[in-house]
Design a protein around this motif. Structure first.
Motif, PDB file in Angstrom:
ATOM      1  N   LYS A 231      86.102  29.889  62.073  1.00  0.00           N
ATOM      2  CA  LYS A 231      87.290  29.944  63.127  1.00  0.00           C
ATOM      3  C   LYS A 231      87.619  28.658  63.859  1.00  0.00           C
ATOM      4  N   GLY A 232      89.021  28.055  63.726  1.00  0.00           N
ATOM      5  CA  GLY A 232      89.396  27.057  64.338  1.00  0.00           C
ATOM      6  C   GLY A 232      89.179  25.653  63.694  1.00  0.00           C
ATOM      7  N   VAL A 233      88.644  25.827  62.462  1.00  0.00           N
ATOM      8  CA  VAL A 233      88.080  24.565  61.694  1.00  0.00           C
ATOM      9  C   VAL A 233      89.325  24.588  60.608  1.00  0.00           C
ATOM     10  N   GLY A 234      89.905  23.294  60.680  1.00  0.00           N
ATOM     11  CA  GLY A 234      91.043  22.934  59.486  1.00  0.00           C
ATOM     12  C   GLY A 234      90.447  21.911  58.615  1.00  0.00           C
ATOM     13  N   LYS A 235      91.062  21.523  57.636  1.00  0.00           N
ATOM     14  CA  LYS A 235      90.543  20.754  56.397  1.00  0.00           C
ATOM     15  C   LYS A 235      90.035  19.299  57.116  1.00  0.00           C
TER      16      LYS A 235
END
Length: 329
Positions: A104-108
């Motif tokens: 959750k909340g982690v982008g590329k």
């Protein structure tokens, strides 16, 4: 890479390859400058030294240790993701880009940073620094605000990525972008890739990167009632459906019989990334303890005072309002 070996910034998270610590620092730095974020990062990992301690913590305490960083949804997502690691990965931080991306909340960008720095996965950590540095080196006018920009610059970065030390390469680009190839007034004179930079050769460094879209902030009006009895006042905790998730604020409605207690009203203007807030706060000074407590009980408001309120996390404009009210700033 040679430049990075000689000029890498000394940062507290640079001395570790602990994926938990790298993840925390990357989330801290999403909307926060390095100098401002350093101490917050150190305090946070001292209190929550591993995934387990963060997952088992009360969300109010997590928000309290995030105080001063703003964008509190980041802290809520960290807490949720820590629980994910405990339940979905048996407490072991995931080791591959695709798995880290599920948190959750982690982008590329964050997933790539953790995967490359901690697990030496060959994947570029594409962020604003990458867009700026690469578009200038190649004098490339691909629109960085385009939905296809990530994949375009990902492919460009893969063409120049070395065959080892992928985390160092990503951090080298980050440091070049932060310390040398700045958005305004870049230090081209000390840039290690100046002779290979097409934008510099053309005298058009400031023309890159090209960005066409600009999100116009929306206006949002909020109305609050600061309800007091002597030094005590009423607060409530937001749910997850508003911009200030899980933070504490004031009541937004009062019955007509309490309107006679309104003594003054203030308006505060506050800018968020995509919103311009106009916050109206009416001061309601109640001199009858029974009326005050009954209103709190009926509406499930929390009775607090200024000293106890320090243990709660408020949106920045309301935090500043309370300081002015009780400290006379």
């Amino acid at each position: 890479m040679k430049w990075y070996g000689l000029n890498a910034r000394e940062l507290p998270w640079r001395s570790t390859k602990n994926p938990y610590h790298i993840w925390i620092c990357e989330i801290v730095l999403q909307q926060t400058r390095v100098e401002q974020g350093k101490n917050h990062y150190l305090n946070f990992v001292q209190r929550f030294p591993d995934v387990k301690s963060l997952a088992e913590a009360n969300i109010d305490e997590v928000l309290l240790y995030w105080k001063g960083l703003g964008y509190y949804s980041r802290a809520i997502n960290l807490h949720t993701a820590a629980k994910q690691v405990m339940t979905d990965f048996g407490g072991d931080f995931p080791k591959h880009f695709d798995e880290i991306l599920k948190l959750k909340g982690v982008g590329k960008y964050t997933a790539a940073a953790v995967a490359s720095i901690c697990f030496d996965e060959k994947i570029p950590a594409i962020d604003g620094n990458f867009y700026r540095v690469l578009s200038r080196i190649f004098a490339d006018d691909f629109d960085v605000s385009s939905s296809k920009a990530y994949q375009y610059f990902y492919n460009l970065a893969m063409m120049i990525m070395p065959e080892e030390n992928f985390g160092d390469f990503n951090q080298a680009i980050m440091d070049i972008g932060s310390e040398v190839c700045k958005p305004k007034n870049p230090n081209c004179g000390i840039c290690p890739v100046q002779e290979n930079c097409l934008a510099f050769g053309l005298g058009k460094v400031q023309n890159f990167p090209v960005k066409s879209k600009k999100v116009k902030p929306q206006g949002l009006k909020l109305k609050y009632y600061h309800i007091l009895y002597k030094e005590y006042f009423l607060i409530k905790q937001r749910d997850d459906s508003f911009i200030w998730k899980r933070l504490y604020d004031f009541p937004e409605e009062i019955p007509s019989e309490l309107e006679t207690f309104i003594t003054e009203e203030k308006t505060i203007n506050h800018k968020l990334t995509h919103k311009n807030l106009e916050i109206s706060i009416a001061k309601v000074s109640i001199d009858d303890k029974a009326i005050f407590e009954e209103f709190a009980r009926k509406n499930q408001f929390i009775i607090t005072d200024f000293e106890k309120s320090h243990q709660k996390s408020f949106p920045k404009p309301l935090e500043n309002f309370l300081k002015k009210e009780f400290e006379g700033f």
